[in-house]
Design a protein around this motif. Structure first.
Motif, PDB file in Angstrom:
ATOM      1  N   ALA A 247      19.665 -17.153   4.447  1.00  0.00           N
ATOM      2  CA  ALA A 247      18.205 -17.274   4.510  1.00  0.00           C
ATOM      3  C   ALA A 247      17.494 -15.946   4.288  1.00  0.00           C
ATOM      4  N   LEU A 248      18.236 -14.816   4.341  1.00  0.00           N
ATOM      5  CA  LEU A 248      17.584 -13.515   4.166  1.00  0.00           C
ATOM      6  C   LEU A 248      16.899 -13.380   2.821  1.00  0.00           C
ATOM      7  N   ASN A 249      17.462 -14.009   1.771  1.00  0.00           N
ATOM      8  CA  ASN A 249      16.807 -13.853   0.466  1.00  0.00           C
ATOM      9  C   ASN A 249      15.455 -14.548   0.449  1.00  0.00           C
ATOM     10  N   GLY A 250      15.360 -15.702   1.094  1.00  0.00           N
ATOM     11  CA  GLY A 250      14.057 -16.368   1.183  1.00  0.00           C
ATOM     12  C   GLY A 250      13.055 -15.550   1.973  1.00  0.00           C
ATOM     13  N   TRP A 251      13.505 -14.953   3.069  1.00  0.00           N
ATOM     14  CA  TRP A 251      12.606 -14.141   3.879  1.00  0.00           C
ATOM     15  C   TRP A 251      12.189 -12.871   3.142  1.00  0.00           C
ATOM     16  N   ALA A 252      13.107 -12.296   2.368  1.00  0.00           N
ATOM     17  CA  ALA A 252      12.756 -11.089   1.611  1.00  0.00           C
ATOM     18  C   ALA A 252      11.643 -11.379   0.611  1.00  0.00           C
ATOM     19  N   LEU A 253      11.759 -12.495  -0.124  1.00  0.00           N
ATOM     20  CA  LEU A 253      10.714 -12.856  -1.077  1.00  0.00           C
ATOM     21  C   LEU A 253       9.414 -13.207  -0.366  1.00  0.00           C
ATOM     22  N   ALA A 254       9.521 -13.858   0.795  1.00  0.00           N
ATOM     23  CA  ALA A 254       8.320 -14.201   1.548  1.00  0.00           C
ATOM     24  C   ALA A 254       7.638 -12.954   2.095  1.00  0.00           C
ATOM     25  N   PHE A 255       8.423 -11.960   2.562  1.00  0.00           N
ATOM     26  CA  PHE A 255       7.838 -10.698   3.035  1.00  0.00           C
ATOM     27  C   PHE A 255       7.138  -9.974   1.891  1.00  0.00           C
ATOM     28  N   ASN A 256       7.750  -9.996   0.720  1.00  0.00           N
ATOM     29  CA  ASN A 256       7.133  -9.367  -0.440  1.00  0.00           C
ATOM     30  C   ASN A 256       5.801 -10.028  -0.769  1.00  0.00           C
ATOM     31  N   ALA A 257       5.772 -11.355  -0.729  1.00  0.00           N
ATOM     32  CA  ALA A 257       4.523 -12.073  -0.974  1.00  0.00           C
ATOM     33  C   ALA A 257       3.524 -11.832   0.148  1.00  0.00           C
ATOM     34  N   GLY A 258       4.016 -11.645   1.390  1.00  0.00           N
ATOM     35  CA  GLY A 258       3.118 -11.314   2.495  1.00  0.00           C
ATOM     36  C   GLY A 258       2.430  -9.979   2.279  1.00  0.00           C
ATOM     37  N   GLY A 259       3.172  -9.000   1.770  1.00  0.00           N
ATOM     38  CA  GLY A 259       2.541  -7.723   1.434  1.00  0.00           C
ATOM     39  C   GLY A 259       1.499  -7.891   0.348  1.00  0.00           C
ATOM     40  N   ALA A 260       1.809  -8.736  -0.645  1.00  0.00           N
ATOM     41  CA  ALA A 260       0.838  -8.989  -1.709  1.00  0.00           C
ATOM     42  C   ALA A 260      -0.404  -9.688  -1.171  1.00  0.00           C
ATOM     43  N   VAL A 306      10.852  -4.685   5.509  1.00  0.00           N
ATOM     44  CA  VAL A 306       9.612  -3.903   5.547  1.00  0.00           C
ATOM     45  C   VAL A 306       9.345  -3.278   4.177  1.00  0.00           C
ATOM     46  N   GLY A 307      10.406  -2.770   3.537  1.00  0.00           N
ATOM     47  CA  GLY A 307      10.249  -2.212   2.198  1.00  0.00           C
ATOM     48  C   GLY A 307       9.772  -3.253   1.200  1.00  0.00           C
ATOM     49  N   ALA A 308      10.304  -4.477   1.299  1.00  0.00           N
ATOM     50  CA  ALA A 308       9.867  -5.554   0.406  1.00  0.00           C
ATOM     51  C   ALA A 308       8.397  -5.893   0.650  1.00  0.00           C
ATOM     52  N   TYR A 309       7.971  -5.839   1.923  1.00  0.00           N
ATOM     53  CA  TYR A 309       6.563  -6.107   2.260  1.00  0.00           C
ATOM     54  C   TYR A 309       5.646  -5.051   1.645  1.00  0.00           C
ATOM     55  N   VAL A 310       5.986  -3.782   1.850  1.00  0.00           N
ATOM     56  CA  VAL A 310       5.152  -2.691   1.329  1.00  0.00           C
ATOM     57  C   VAL A 310       5.099  -2.737  -0.197  1.00  0.00           C
ATOM     58  N   ALA A 311       6.227  -3.111  -0.833  1.00  0.00           N
ATOM     59  CA  ALA A 311       6.267  -3.162  -2.291  1.00  0.00           C
ATOM     60  C   ALA A 311       5.253  -4.140  -2.866  1.00  0.00           C
ATOM     61  N   GLY A 312       4.910  -5.175  -2.106  1.00  0.00           N
ATOM     62  CA  GLY A 312       3.989  -6.181  -2.620  1.00  0.00           C
ATOM     63  C   GLY A 312       2.524  -5.812  -2.558  1.00  0.00           C
ATOM     64  N   LEU A 313       2.175  -4.725  -1.880  1.00  0.00           N
ATOM     65  CA  LEU A 313       0.774  -4.433  -1.592  1.00  0.00           C
ATOM     66  C   LEU A 313      -0.086  -4.253  -2.841  1.00  0.00           C
ATOM     67  N   THR A 314       0.437  -3.617  -3.880  1.00  0.00           N
ATOM     68  CA  THR A 314      -0.416  -3.268  -5.018  1.00  0.00           C
ATOM     69  C   THR A 314      -0.536  -4.356  -6.076  1.00  0.00           C
ATOM     70  N   LEU A 315       0.272  -5.410  -5.995  1.00  0.00           N
ATOM     71  CA  LEU A 315       0.245  -6.394  -7.074  1.00  0.00           C
ATOM     72  C   LEU A 315      -1.099  -7.113  -7.207  1.00  0.00           C
ATOM     73  N   PRO A 316      -1.694  -7.688  -6.146  1.00  0.00           N
ATOM     74  CA  PRO A 316      -2.974  -8.385  -6.327  1.00  0.00           C
ATOM     75  C   PRO A 316      -4.105  -7.495  -6.825  1.00  0.00           C
ATOM     76  N   PRO A 317      -4.274  -6.262  -6.296  1.00  0.00           N
ATOM     77  CA  PRO A 317      -5.302  -5.407  -6.896  1.00  0.00           C
ATOM     78  C   PRO A 317      -5.064  -5.170  -8.382  1.00  0.00           C
ATOM     79  N   LEU A 318      -3.786  -5.000  -8.775  1.00  0.00           N
ATOM     80  CA  LEU A 318      -3.476  -4.805 -10.186  1.00  0.00           C
ATOM     81  C   LEU A 318      -3.861  -6.039 -11.001  1.00  0.00           C
ATOM     82  N   LEU A 319      -3.477  -7.226 -10.525  1.00  0.00           N
ATOM     83  CA  LEU A 319      -3.786  -8.452 -11.264  1.00  0.00           C
ATOM     84  C   LEU A 319      -5.285  -8.717 -11.314  1.00  0.00           C
TER      85      LEU A 319
END
Length: 393
Positions: A247-260, A306-319
């Motif tokens: 389940a970690l892979n699902g949570w990693a993608l969800a954390f990334n989207a949470g950062g976004a 946490v790294g996956a979460y932070v990585a998502g932060l800039t995507l929506p402003p960019l889009l």
């Protein structure tokens, strides 16, 4: 001519319901990466085939989206194009689920058909926003759209994991098929989905959106921005394998989207003051840098998440900047196609990142996944050098 078309006011409840139906129809996009990887891995297949299946679906959709968007622009009948595409894509997904273990080559072909025929809901919606609002209201709609999409990409991976747990390896793909068909039907039934402006009498009056230099520049930026995000699908799966917790892979993608999602809410609350043409390069460089920590598999799962979460932060402003530039630089008669190309370029980056990372992880394990992350970030930084304000105006 370029610029925003004539706008008409719409009640907020209608805008909200239009966005909600489009998100349901676009749910397969949020589920596809994980659902297609899981249907292979859970059936005993390897990462290389899983990456090829997922990447093939995404890349095929990036080819089909602008072509179907051009059909919407030329025909002026978005409902007919969307419904027909949804029916074909759903049938192909059902074929993929039935053939993935028995005839892998046929399943791969089904993934290509399902991706190519995926209805162009997102470019159709993005071409509607300038006809619904203008000025600051349009910028808020783009921000709200980005925030809602990130909610979708939080729920999508978790739904893929839950469907696989409840219905077996094929569960995620079956839920993808159902959501896409139902959501597209509801979107097409919405009262705000009107025919696009009547097409000109001659095909020459509808030149391709690719003739616009700003659109061509955005394609390069979007491809390179998508690479680190596509790699994350495989690196997250590798993390789950190392940790012994699927389940970690699902949570990693969800954390990334949470950062976004956080990034989308921040840009909606605190809009960027500089022009989109100037902001885009900085945001792409930030995105490249913030994905670098996900290359370190020696981190504890908590720190990696946490790294996956932070990585998502800039995507929506960019889009948000990307779609603002697209709306301002593209003739109205080609706006759906332009949005399709811009969305597709992002999908090409995601699909290529997933496919290449799958091959590297399959050949060299964690070391291959690390190389994929570093390479994707380097290419994203290189893409920022192309996105100069002069080219985007």
């Amino acid at each position: 001519m370029t610029g925003a078309p004539e706008t008409t006011a719409a009640p907020p409840r209608l805008i909200t319901s239009l966005l909600a139906t489009s998100l349901l129809g676009r749910l397969p996009q949020a589920m596809s990466a994980l659902a297609l990887v899981r249907i292979v891995v859970d059936s005993g297949g390897g990462y290389a085939f899983a990456g090829a299946l997922s990447g093939g679906y995404v890349i095929a959709s990036t080819v089909g989206t602008p072509l179907l968007g051009r059909m919407v622009d030329r025909s002026g009948r978005p409902r007919a194009v969307l419904v027909g595409a949804a029916a074909l894509s759903t049938a192909a997904l059902l074929g993929l689920a039935a053939l993935v273990t028995a005839v892998p080559a046929a399943a791969f072909a089904c993934s290509l058909v399902a991706g190519f025929a995926f209805p162009p809901l997102e470019p159709t919606l993005r071409s509607l926003w300038p006809r619904i609002a203008g000025g600051r209201s349009l910028a808020r709609l783009f921000s709200a759209d980005a925030a809602a999409q990130e909610v979708l990409f939080i729920l999508g991976p978790l739904l893929a994991v839950g469907a696989a747990a409840a219905f077996g390896a094929t569960g995620g793909v079956l839920v993808m098929a159902a959501a896409g068909l139902v959501g597209t039907g509801l979107f097409c039934a919405h009262r705000l989905l009107r025919p696009v402006p009547a097409p000109a009498a001659h095909a020459g009056d509808h030149p391709s959106a690719l003739r616009t230099r700003a659109v061509r520049t955005l394609l390069v930026a979007q491809v390179t921005a998508g690479l680190p995000i596509g790699v994350l699908t495989i690196s997250a799966a590798r993390l789950a394998t190392l940790g012994g917790v699927p389940a970690l892979n699902g949570w990693a993608l969800a954390f990334n989207a949470g950062g976004a999602l956080t990034g989308a809410l921040l840009v909606a609350r605190f809009p960027l003051r500089s022009a989109p043409e100037r902001s885009l390069r900085v945001l792409l460089l930030l995105l490249a840098a913030l994905y670098l920590p996900t290359s370190v598999f020696g981190l504890t799962p908590v720190l990696w998440l946490v790294g996956a979460y932070v990585a998502g932060l800039t995507l929506p402003p960019l889009l948000t900047q990307v779609f603002s530039i697209t709306a301002r630089a593209t003739p109205e008669g080609a706006l759906t196609e332009a949005n399709g190309w811009v969305i597709s370029a992002f999908g090409v980056g995601i699909g290529a990142g997933t496919a290449v990372a799958g091959v590297l992880a399959g050949a060299a394990g964690s070391g291959g996944a690390t190389i994929a992350v570093l390479g994707a970030s380097a290419l994203a930084a290189a893409g920022a050098t192309v996105a100069s304000p002069t080219r985007l105006r």
